[in-house]
Design an enzyme around this catalytic site. Structure first.
Site, PDB file in Angstrom:
ATOM      1  N   ALA A   1      46.617  36.602  41.113  1.00 39.99           N
ATOM      2  CA  ALA A   1      46.290  35.374  41.400  1.00 39.99           C
ATOM      3  C   ALA A   1      45.934  34.565  40.048  1.00 39.99           C
ATOM      4  O   ALA A   1      46.333  33.564  39.658  1.00 39.99           O
ATOM      5  CB  ALA A   1      44.936  35.358  42.189  1.00 39.99           C
TER       6      ALA A   1
ATOM      7  N   ASP B   1      45.859  37.936  31.668  1.00 39.73           N
ATOM      8  CA  ASP B   1      46.537  37.339  32.816  1.00 39.73           C
ATOM      9  C   ASP B   1      46.872  35.867  32.280  1.00 39.73           C
ATOM     10  O   ASP B   1      47.881  35.613  32.675  1.00 39.73           O
ATOM     11  CB  ASP B   1      45.430  37.193  34.079  1.00 39.73           C
ATOM     12  CG  ASP B   1      44.882  38.590  34.557  1.00 39.73           C
ATOM     13  OD1 ASP B   1      45.843  39.499  34.406  1.00 39.73           O
ATOM     14  OD2 ASP B   1      43.919  38.622  34.949  1.00 39.73           O
TER      15      ASP B   1
HETATM   16  O1  RIB Z   1      42.252  40.467  34.631  1.00 39.53           O
HETATM   17  C1  RIB Z   1      40.944  40.280  35.284  1.00 39.53           C
HETATM   18  C2  RIB Z   1      40.791  40.420  36.708  1.00 39.53           C
HETATM   19  O2  RIB Z   1      40.783  41.848  36.637  1.00 39.53           O
HETATM   20  C3  RIB Z   1      39.739  39.989  37.114  1.00 39.53           C
HETATM   21  O3  RIB Z   1      39.801  38.478  37.742  1.00 39.53           O
HETATM   22  C4  RIB Z   1      39.473  40.922  38.264  1.00 39.53           C
HETATM   23  O4  RIB Z   1      39.587  40.411  39.579  1.00 39.53           O
HETATM   24  C5  RIB Z   1      40.404  42.028  37.923  1.00 39.53           C
HETATM   25  O5  RIB Z   1      41.268  42.140  38.856  1.00 39.53           O
END
Ligand code: RIB
Length: 313
Positions: A45, A255
């Site tokens: 997400a 991310d």
């Molecule tokens: O990379 C960070 C994410 O790792 C967090 O948002 C948490 O949900 C885990 O999935």
């Protein structure tokens, strides 16, 4: 003008429960932390939101539980303009949930309960094939079943779609089933676990990237946190330095890197420029608390990059 990148994320959605504390409990001990934050997270997400904020059209394939968080997660995707046609709510399971502890330095420790994420199956990828087949790039991480990841890598290869695999969090995996990916992007700990050699120095990162190339990967990028990233291919490796900021919360920076990188590459920037830009985007995300809520919009990213004279190349 170049067309707008179309990116699909096949991956996880979690709720992040983040506690900021200067002390951490021993078994049986209760301590007071300084601050709490509840937010939408999950590596998949987060990467989808980063790609969307950078200007891509984004399709999300994910599963959420039928609990307090499932519907809110779907509405959160929609609020960003992410296509939720293939985000399904599953009865009788919890949504993914991450308990996150953050130190004053911004460093984090995370425990994820995968919940509904663990039910995203190869059949769900096949059910989304009509839409999935129309994107430029598919991004995958390791918070969904490995069989689904292997299946999606094959789908991307068969449809000639750029595929980025981010093996996070670190898990033993069948690297041969991932090698058709265009980009394999671990961080230091993930690279260490997958290759079985240490990654503390740039030289070690280079050696580890070479080992991954020898296992069949075409392009490898190892993200190195505050030291930037290392790009490796058959021609050798190059270090792309980080963009220096004062971090308050590094959660989700990886991310932010992956989601933004997918957009810069799809826009046609060179690989090195794309990685340099993604380093900046990821660094900026660490200057605010949370994951998705810490990611800058494209205009803010461009303004910051311009103010600081652009990324180091
Ligand atoms: O990379 C960070 C994410 O790792 C967090 O948002 C948490 O949900 C885990 O999935």
């Amino acid at each position: 003008m170049a067309s707008i990148p179309r990116i699909a994320v096949v991956g996880s959605a979690n709720i992040d429960l983040t506690t900021f504390s200067s002390v951490f409990p021993r078994p049986g001990e209760t301590l007071f932390g300084q601050r709490f934050d509840l937010g939408f997270g999950g590596k998949g997400a987060n990467q989808a939101v980063a790609a969307r904020l950078c200007g891509a059209e984004v399709l999300m394939l994910a599963k959420v539980g039928d609990d307090l968080f499932g519907d809110a997660t779907i509405r959160n995707f929609a609020s960003f303009g992410i296509d939720t046609t293939h985000v399904q709510m599953v009865k009788g399971v919890s949504s993914g949930a991450a308990t996150i502890l953050v130190e004053p330095s911004g460093q984090n420790r995370i425990i994820v309960v995968k919940g509904a994420n663990d039910l995203l199956n190869p059949a769900d990828v096949d059910a989304a094939a009509a839409l999935l087949g129309t994107v430029d790039t598919i991004i995958l991480q390791f918070e969904i079943p490995l069989q689904t990841i292997y299946h999606t890598v094959r789908f991307a290869r068969d449809h000639k779609i750029r595929c980025i695999v981010n093996p996070a969090p670190a898990l033993p995996a069948d690297l041969a089933s991932l090698a058709a990916a265009d980009y394999f992007i671990p961080n230091e700990t993930e690279a260490e676990l997958l290759v079985g050699q240490p990654v503390h120095t740039l030289e070690q990162a280079g050696a580890c990237a070479t080992a991954l190339l020898e296992k069949g990967f075409r392009r490898v990028v190892i993200t190195l946190g505050a030291r930037g990233s290392l790009i490796a291919g058959p021609e050798g490796s190059v270090h792309v330095p980080a963009f220096t900021v004062t971090a308050v919360d590094t959660t989700g920076a990886g991310d932010a890197f992956i989601g933004s990188l997918a957009v810069f590459l799809a826009e046609g920037l060179s690989e090195r420029e794309s990685v340099a830009n993604a380093n900046v985007y990821a660094a900026l995300s660490t200057t605010r608390v949370g994951t998705q809520k810490s990611f800058p919009k494209r205009a803010d990213f461009e303004a910051q990059r311009a103010r600081h004279g652009g990324p180091a190349r």
